[in-house]
Design an enzyme around this catalytic site. Structure first.
Site, PDB file in Angstrom:
ATOM      1  N   GLU A 168     -66.758  12.180-108.164  1.00  0.00           N
ATOM      2  CA  GLU A 168     -67.722  12.969-108.956  1.00  0.00           C
ATOM      3  C   GLU A 168     -67.081  14.015-109.864  1.00  0.00           C
ATOM      4  OE1 GLU A 168     -69.212  10.642-106.641  1.00  0.00           O
ATOM      5  OE2 GLU A 168     -70.968  11.476-107.594  1.00  0.00           O
ATOM      6  N   TYR A 170     -64.595  16.185-108.970  1.00  0.00           N
ATOM      7  CA  TYR A 170     -64.114  17.399-108.286  1.00  0.00           C
ATOM      8  C   TYR A 170     -62.567  17.411-108.239  1.00  0.00           C
ATOM      9  CZ  TYR A 170     -68.922  18.412-106.906  1.00  0.00           C
ATOM     10  OH  TYR A 170     -70.262  18.721-106.927  1.00  0.00           O
ATOM     11  N   ARG A 218     -63.811   9.720-100.168  1.00  0.00           N
ATOM     12  CA  ARG A 218     -64.809   9.324-101.172  1.00  0.00           C
ATOM     13  C   ARG A 218     -64.095   9.112-102.498  1.00  0.00           C
ATOM     14  NH1 ARG A 218     -70.751  11.592-102.467  1.00  0.00           N
ATOM     15  NH2 ARG A 218     -71.357   9.830-103.763  1.00  0.00           N
ATOM     16  N   HIS A 256     -69.810  14.566-112.732  1.00  0.00           N
ATOM     17  CA  HIS A 256     -70.992  15.377-113.027  1.00  0.00           C
ATOM     18  C   HIS A 256     -71.166  15.592-114.530  1.00  0.00           C
ATOM     19  CE1 HIS A 256     -72.230  15.903-109.015  1.00  0.00           C
ATOM     20  NE2 HIS A 256     -71.196  16.628-108.643  1.00  0.00           N
ATOM     21  N   GLN A 343     -86.539  16.477-108.194  1.00  0.00           N
ATOM     22  CA  GLN A 343     -87.259  17.717-108.493  1.00  0.00           C
ATOM     23  C   GLN A 343     -87.129  18.801-107.414  1.00  0.00           C
ATOM     24  OE1 GLN A 343     -90.738  15.168-110.353  1.00  0.00           O
ATOM     25  NE2 GLN A 343     -91.351  17.279-110.153  1.00  0.00           N
TER      26      GLN A 343
END
Ligand code: FAD
Ligand code: NAP
Ligand code: SF4
Length: 687
Positions: A168, A170, A218, A256, A343
């Protein structure tokens, strides 16, 4: 004996340090409880409930190994012995139900939202305002020691292992990808150098914690950014991780900062499991598939195809802690499905709030919302089967009340039944299915096609002890629409008329109002006639320009925005960028999809007449005429609260929730939450 319906999902799996009873992994999700006072007690209840629900393995939200790695200045870190007892609350709660739990170690690198962030190179992330310091040799050594110390403490706290977050975008991912690593030392340059830091961390943790402590890495399988990883490199890295002692490979999709949706509701279910299938054929250790796996049949298909050994469900575990047990006991229709809206989970995290779930407001609030059966069962009428009324009726019946639910239309769902017709929101039908199943299981009396009146509700024969008005909203009728209706001009329509199929879409359409519904209506108008991008990975990949063979999965590929070919204008009166109030983590996707398909977005518009030449508008002092053959009004809503006023005036014990109470900024999150809260407090409120 193999499970009849889901044999692959419920097959045991030996991971080395221990065996799992099934293939369901609760993926890592930051809830924000990690940082609030009393958060570990709440986390213990939250994870404990999921372990009780039968999930095979839980991976916690990311915990930083040091200060620099914290996602924000007050994010969770595990570095000191005194913290062990807090984490032990969590591990004990999970172990009490026979569950297994591993802690994720996450160093945010240049994604850390504070001025002391660090990275392989001094390159600012496009989604962060802070420029990172480049880690020196000492800093790298310390980072390795901090990861190791963190893992050692996790072991002391009773975790069954750790997951090292390497995807992601990081820190560890930043080292591995050329995009963010410009170093000239032994941690940069060649591929072998770039993967040195994560491999060293794995080796050190393995040495410190021993072979019986589960080690998950991961790994990003598709970066979805330029200058990311090449597929060949990913294979080599996976093999290297296997060699240094990783037990399980989890997968990650996208950084991201990438501008391709990876988990939002318009992403097809299990869209990325081809990636896990490809990597699985290159290594021997088990592989976990991720992203948009939300129902047991989807998970079963992924496993049966051989795409993965395990499936990770993160948000679906927020939506329904009993997901696994329901699938196991043949109660698939009872699952409260994650609709991937973001949401109440991700969006709330980005707003600095504790995460919960739109369809399950109890998530991460297990200790806060009363959950005890009513001592005295009450006769309750709920008026309106939209999200607010459905949630309230189901929760009240679950807690032991006798509920009659009235709905004026021929089916349940309210405005949510319109939402599910938007291409990309097909998932919303699952929420309606969930409520339908619960209505039947809980013995709620459902009266469809029944617009109930105050007289009927107050008739002595009804004997209701409480009436809950959840009558929702009606679309606002602005003068342009009222005048068109008065003159019999069917070219001006309200959004519900279009979505319910009462009128055909025009070929050149002006959408008035650019809130969530205006954006959705534009999406509806633009969707390709023959398919929805959300239903098959192939169309989705083509639309967004994704290919496994390209560097980063995207480099050198031209996305092909597909659409209906209609001309759409999206208009608002406010002089601000359209769509800036949409969801934090999804608004950009809606804006990009419409822009890619050539929607003309106009702010600061004053509406004039709809004359034969088109819609007259004024903008920045200049007049113009938009040549359109249809106008769709999406100008907000008004509360349907007349019944409530009448019942109140007549002294009835009446409550009001959802859009009926307040139409401004209403969404299903607020409607469902109000429904659940009122039902949980009903007994006390009727005392
Ligand atoms: P409603 O959904 O309006 O339901 C009220 C119900 O009461 C209706 O079914 C009505 O027929 C019934 N009723 C009224 N009077 C009576 C009576 N006297 N007797 C019997 N029945 C009666 N929200 C989100 O959170 N996320 C989204 O992505 C999203 N997308 C949307 C997309 C579209 C196209 C639309 C139209 C809405 C969307 N919404 C979304 C908004 C969401 O659907 C509403 O906020 C929600 O439905 C409001 O719930 P409610 O129960 O208060 O009211
Ligand atoms: P909204 O977000 O309040 O938008 C209403 C739009 O109508 C605004 O753009 C407003 O802009 C315009 N408007 C208001 N009064 C008007 C008037 N008298 N004449 C002309 N234009 C007028 O409401 P919505 O789009 O109807 O959505 C309702 C709710 O559903 C929202 O609160 C939203 O949260 C929820 N929803 C959410 C999603 C999601 O993806 N999360 C999707 C759909 C709906 P101007 O005043 O600038 O013209
Ligand atoms: Fe899923 Fe939406 Fe709930 Fe998040 S808030 S878990 S995306 S249903």
């Amino acid at each position: 004996m193999a499970h009849q319906q889901f044999p692959h999902l419920f097959a045991k799996l030996n991971l080395g340090p221990f065996e799992l009873p099934n293939r369901v992994v609760m993926g890592s999700m930051h809830t924000g409880l990690e940082e609030v006072k009393g958060g570990h007690e709440r986390l213990a209840a939250y994870y404990g409930e999921r372990a009780k629900g039968g999930v095979g393995l839980i991976i916690t939200g990311g915990i930083s190994p040091n200060f620099a790695g914290r996602v924000s200045p007050f994010s969770a870190q595990l570095s000191w012995a005194w913290q062990v007892k807090h984490h032990a609350l969590v591990t004990e709660a999970v172990h009490a139900y026979g569950g297994k739990i591993v802690m994720q170690i996450l160093h945010a690198g240049r994604y850390a939202f504070h001025p002391l962030c660090v990275a392989p190179s001094r390159l600012k992330a496009p989604i962060n305002k802070f420029t990172p310091f480049s880690l020196g040799g000492f800093g790298i050594g310390k980072t390795i020691r901090d990861f190791t110390n963190c893992a050692r403490l996790a072991r002391k706290a009773g975790y069954d292992g750790v997951e090292i977050m390497g995807s992601e975008g990081y820190l560890l991912h930043q080292f591995v990808a050329p995009r963010t690593n410009r170093r000239k030392d032994e941690f940069g340059g060649s591929f072998v150098n770039r993967i040195r830091l994560p491999l060293e961390i794995v080796r050190k943790i393995r040495a410190a914690c021993g072979p019986d402590f589960l080690l998950i890495y991961r790994l990003s399988l598709l970066d979805l950014v330029e200058n990311g990883m090449q597929w060949e490199e990913t294979i080599q890295f996976a093999r290297a991780l296997e060699r240094v002692g990783v037990h399980v490979l989890n997968s990650g999709i996208g950084w991201h900062e990438s501008r391709i949706p990876t988990i939002a509701t318009m992403v097809p279910r299990a869209a990325f499991t081809e990636a896990t299938r490809r990597i699985r054929s290159e290594i021997k250790i088990p592989v976990i598939a991720v992203n948009r796996i939300n129902m047991p049949e989807v998970a079963e298909a992924v496993l049966a195809r051989g795409d993965a050994d395990l499936v990770s469900l993160a948000r679906p575990m927020l939506a329904d802690p009993e997901w696994t047990r329901k699938a196991w006991t043949g109660r698939r229709d009872e699952i409260n499905t994650c609709i991937a809206c973001n949401q109440a989970c991700l969006d709330q995290i980005f707003e600095g709030k504790v995460a919960t779930c739109l369809v399950n407001p109890r998530a991460a609030n297990e200790t806060l919302i009363p959950n005890t059966r009513a001592k005295k069962s009450r006769r309750v009428a709920v008026v309106g089967a939209g999200p607010a009324g459905l949630a309230c009726a189901v929760e009240a019946a679950r807690l032991g009340h006798s509920v009659t639910l009235y709905e004026g239309r021929s089916d349940i769902g309210g405005q949510f039944d319109l939402a599910r017709r938007i291409p990309g929101k097909e998932e919303f039908v699952e929420t309606i299915r969930y409520f339908r199943t619960q209505i039947s299981l809980l013995g709620i009396t459902l009266r469809l096609n029944h617009s109930v009146t105050a007289d009927e509700l107050l008739a002595p024969a009804s004997a209701f002890e409480a009436v809950i008005v959840a009558a929702g909203v009606r679309p606002r009728v602005i003068p342009l629409l009222a005048e068109a209706r008065a003159r019999g001009d069917s070219r001006v329509v309200a959004y519900d008329e279009l979505l319910l199929g009462k009128v055909k879409p025009g070929s050149r359409v002006a959408v008035i109002g650019a809130g969530g519904i205006g954006f959705d209506v534009a999406t509806f108008l633009l969707a390709p006639a023959d398919h929805s991008l959300s239903l098959t990975p192939a169309g989705f990949f083509k639309h967004w320009g994704i290919r496994y063979e390209a560097r980063g999965g995207v480099e050198g590929i031209k996305p092909e925005a597909q659409g209906s070919g209609r001309k759409v204008y999206l208009l608002q009166r406010k002089d601000e960028k359209l769509g800036i109030r949409l969801g934090k983590t999804t608004g950009w996707i809606h804006r990009k999809m419409l822009a890619d398909q050539g929607v003309t977005m106009m702010a600061g518009v004053t509406y004039g007449a709809y004359a034969s030449a088109g819609l007259e508008i004024t903008r920045g002092g200049k007049s113009d005429v938009l040549d359109v053959d249809q106008i769709v009004i999406c100008a907000g809503q008004e509360s349907e609260n007349r019944l409530f006023s009448e019942l109140t005036a007549r002294g009835a014990p009446v409550f009001i929730i959802g859009g009926a109470a307040e139409a401004g900024e209403l969404d299903a999150k607020r409607a469902i939450s109000q429904g659940v809260h009122l039902a949980a407090e009903l007994e006390n409120r009727l005392k």
